[in-house]
Design a protein around this motif. Structure first.
Motif, PDB file in Angstrom:
ATOM      1  N   ILE A 238      33.459  58.214  22.402  1.00  0.00           N
ATOM      2  CA  ILE A 238      32.429  59.467  23.060  1.00  0.00           C
ATOM      3  C   ILE A 238      30.616  59.210  22.151  1.00  0.00           C
ATOM      4  O   ILE A 238      29.827  59.811  22.882  1.00  0.00           O
ATOM      5  N   VAL A 239      31.243  59.276  20.868  1.00  0.00           N
ATOM      6  CA  VAL A 239      29.792  59.277  19.991  1.00  0.00           C
ATOM      7  C   VAL A 239      29.121  57.767  20.202  1.00  0.00           C
ATOM      8  O   VAL A 239      27.718  57.577  20.331  1.00  0.00           O
ATOM      9  N   ILE A 240      29.642  56.852  20.406  1.00  0.00           N
ATOM     10  CA  ILE A 240      28.935  55.198  20.813  1.00  0.00           C
ATOM     11  C   ILE A 240      28.419  55.528  21.952  1.00  0.00           C
ATOM     12  O   ILE A 240      26.980  54.932  22.304  1.00  0.00           O
ATOM     13  N   VAL A 302      14.240  53.724  17.430  1.00  0.00           N
ATOM     14  CA  VAL A 302      14.307  54.425  16.431  1.00  0.00           C
ATOM     15  C   VAL A 302      15.143  55.558  16.688  1.00  0.00           C
ATOM     16  O   VAL A 302      16.425  55.967  15.699  1.00  0.00           O
ATOM     17  N   LEU A 303      15.440  56.514  17.987  1.00  0.00           N
ATOM     18  CA  LEU A 303      16.663  56.944  18.519  1.00  0.00           C
ATOM     19  C   LEU A 303      17.914  56.457  18.083  1.00  0.00           C
ATOM     20  O   LEU A 303      19.078  57.812  17.900  1.00  0.00           O
ATOM     21  N   VAL A 304      18.154  55.429  18.429  1.00  0.00           N
ATOM     22  CA  VAL A 304      19.565  54.538  18.816  1.00  0.00           C
ATOM     23  C   VAL A 304      19.908  54.604  16.725  1.00  0.00           C
ATOM     24  O   VAL A 304      21.565  54.065  16.264  1.00  0.00           O
ATOM     25  N   VAL A 305      18.664  54.122  16.405  1.00  0.00           N
ATOM     26  CA  VAL A 305      18.568  53.761  14.682  1.00  0.00           C
ATOM     27  C   VAL A 305      19.911  55.243  14.126  1.00  0.00           C
ATOM     28  O   VAL A 305      21.047  55.276  12.879  1.00  0.00           O
ATOM     29  N   ARG A 309      23.327  56.203  12.327  1.00  0.00           N
ATOM     30  CA  ARG A 309      23.388  56.730  10.963  1.00  0.00           C
ATOM     31  C   ARG A 309      24.071  57.625  10.544  1.00  0.00           C
ATOM     32  O   ARG A 309      24.364  58.079  10.038  1.00  0.00           O
ATOM     33  N   LEU A 310      23.965  58.603  11.902  1.00  0.00           N
ATOM     34  CA  LEU A 310      24.386  60.688  11.482  1.00  0.00           C
ATOM     35  C   LEU A 310      25.676  60.373  11.867  1.00  0.00           C
ATOM     36  O   LEU A 310      26.040  60.764  11.410  1.00  0.00           O
ATOM     37  N   ALA A 311      26.234  58.977  13.300  1.00  0.00           N
ATOM     38  CA  ALA A 311      27.285  59.234  13.669  1.00  0.00           C
ATOM     39  C   ALA A 311      28.425  58.126  12.043  1.00  0.00           C
ATOM     40  O   ALA A 311      29.523  58.797  11.350  1.00  0.00           O
ATOM     41  N   GLU A 316      32.213  58.214  12.048  1.00  0.00           N
ATOM     42  CA  GLU A 316      32.516  57.577  13.077  1.00  0.00           C
ATOM     43  C   GLU A 316      32.122  55.852  12.401  1.00  0.00           C
ATOM     44  O   GLU A 316      31.073  55.383  11.348  1.00  0.00           O
ATOM     45  N   GLU A 317      32.620  54.972  13.234  1.00  0.00           N
ATOM     46  CA  GLU A 317      32.131  53.595  13.408  1.00  0.00           C
ATOM     47  C   GLU A 317      30.441  53.035  13.275  1.00  0.00           C
ATOM     48  O   GLU A 317      30.172  52.506  13.243  1.00  0.00           O
ATOM     49  N   GLY A 318      29.755  53.435  14.352  1.00  0.00           N
ATOM     50  CA  GLY A 318      28.823  53.609  15.248  1.00  0.00           C
ATOM     51  C   GLY A 318      29.060  51.916  16.491  1.00  0.00           C
ATOM     52  O   GLY A 318      29.830  52.262  16.213  1.00  0.00           O
TER      53      GLY A 318
END
Length: 320
Positions: A238-240, A302-305, A309-311, A316-318
């Motif tokens: 879900i996070v990815i 920028v949003l992906v990076v 980092r927040l994940a 989480e693995e990211g």
């Protein structure tokens, strides 16, 4: 007595020569794999990376007659126009609003659908439902919008039912600005929810069944098993997917929006994708349209990076 080391013979291969020989052998052993990878690599080079060179016109007052080399350089003038123009600001607000509506309402639907299908014990019924919800993904947006228009136009199926059966006044669904964004989100849910379920069903297949058995022995209800075992088991997936979705937060999809637009909903429905089309193609403002597209890409990066980092900060693995 000190022993003097003899210099290496000129004919003997050094460490770099040995490493190159080993690398060459590995490449030769895997040559067929690289042959299979080659078409995809060529595709991305020709259609993804080489066109990036054209982004230079975002910093020029580009003229097709003068070309890249002779067009005047204007620096960041076109990027300043993005925020100085009230029309662009409204388009940006429309884009962000629609994207977050999709994340809030369309993104969780495949998760819920996968959880429900995972609880079905009749395999034939499960396969039937899977096939049924996957089917809309294979329809083009032209077909989907055609069906929506057929049902929701002033003399369509829905209005015929409202007028002839319920005795109500017809509702102009496609001409109401306040209905435009909900219709877009509902269309995305109907078309893509089943396809997105595939990823989550694959993630659910990797959850250890012994955890469910232990939970049943402990007396956990079905809802408790879903909350404490199933959802944590697919949290990484879900996070990815959420991180990847945030990377396209300024990309609403040109085809669907363009086909749904009309003069009545132009103000609330015009997004960056359609705005770039109107400016770049219809009005030949190539430099400004390229600047808007480049701005979209930078914001997505920028949003992906930031999300990645927040994940990782939350364990989480990211994605990298």
């Amino acid at each position: 007595m000190r022993t003097v080391a003899k210099p290496a013979s000129p004919s003997s291969p050094g460490p770099s020569a040995g490493a190159w020989a080993r690398t060459s052998k590995k490449l030769w052993r895997s040559r067929m794999m690289y042959v299979f990878v080659l078409p995809g690599t060529i595709y991305f080079l020709l259609y993804k990376y080489v066109p990036l060179l054209g982004s230079v016109i975002a910093f020029q007052e580009y003229s097709p007659f003068q070309g890249f080399l002779h067009s005047d350089w204007v620096g960041f003038a076109h990027f300043r126009r993005i925020f100085d123009n009230p029309e662009v600001v409204q388009v940006l607000i429309n884009t962000i609003t629609l994207s977050f509506l999709q994340i809030a309402f369309a993104f969780p639907v495949p998760i819920a659908l996968a959880l429900m299908l995972n609880e079905v014990r009749q395999e034939w019924f499960k396969r039937f439902v899977q096939s049924l919800v996957y089917l809309p993904h294979f329809l083009s947006w032209v077909v989907v919008i055609g069906l929506v228009t057929l049902f929701l136009r002033s003399d369509g199926v829905v209005n015929s039912f409202l007028v002839n059966v319920l005795g109500m006044e017809p509702v102009l669904f496609l001409q109401q600005p306040y209905l435009f964004k909900p219709l877009i989100v509902l269309e995305i849910i109907w078309k893509e929810a089943g396809w997105g379920t595939i990823v989550f069903l694959a993630a659910l297949a990797g959850v250890n069944p012994e955890l469910y058995e232990a939970a049943i022995v402990d007396g956990a209800s079905r809802w408790r098993r879903i909350w404490h075992i199933t959802l944590p088991g697919i949290r990484g997936t879900i996070v990815i997917l959420l991180i990847l979705r945030l990377g396209t937060v300024l990309d609403n999809g040109f085809e669907q929006i363009f086909l749904m637009l009309n003069p009545y909903v132009q103000e609330v429905g015009n997004v960056l994708d359609t705005y770039v089309y109107y400016k770049g193609i219809l009005q030949s403002d190539f430099s400004f349209a390229t600047a808007v597209g480049l701005f979209k890409s930078v914001v997505g990066l920028v949003l992906v990076v930031a999300a990645n980092r927040l994940a990782k900060r939350f364990g989480e693995e990211g994605i990298y």
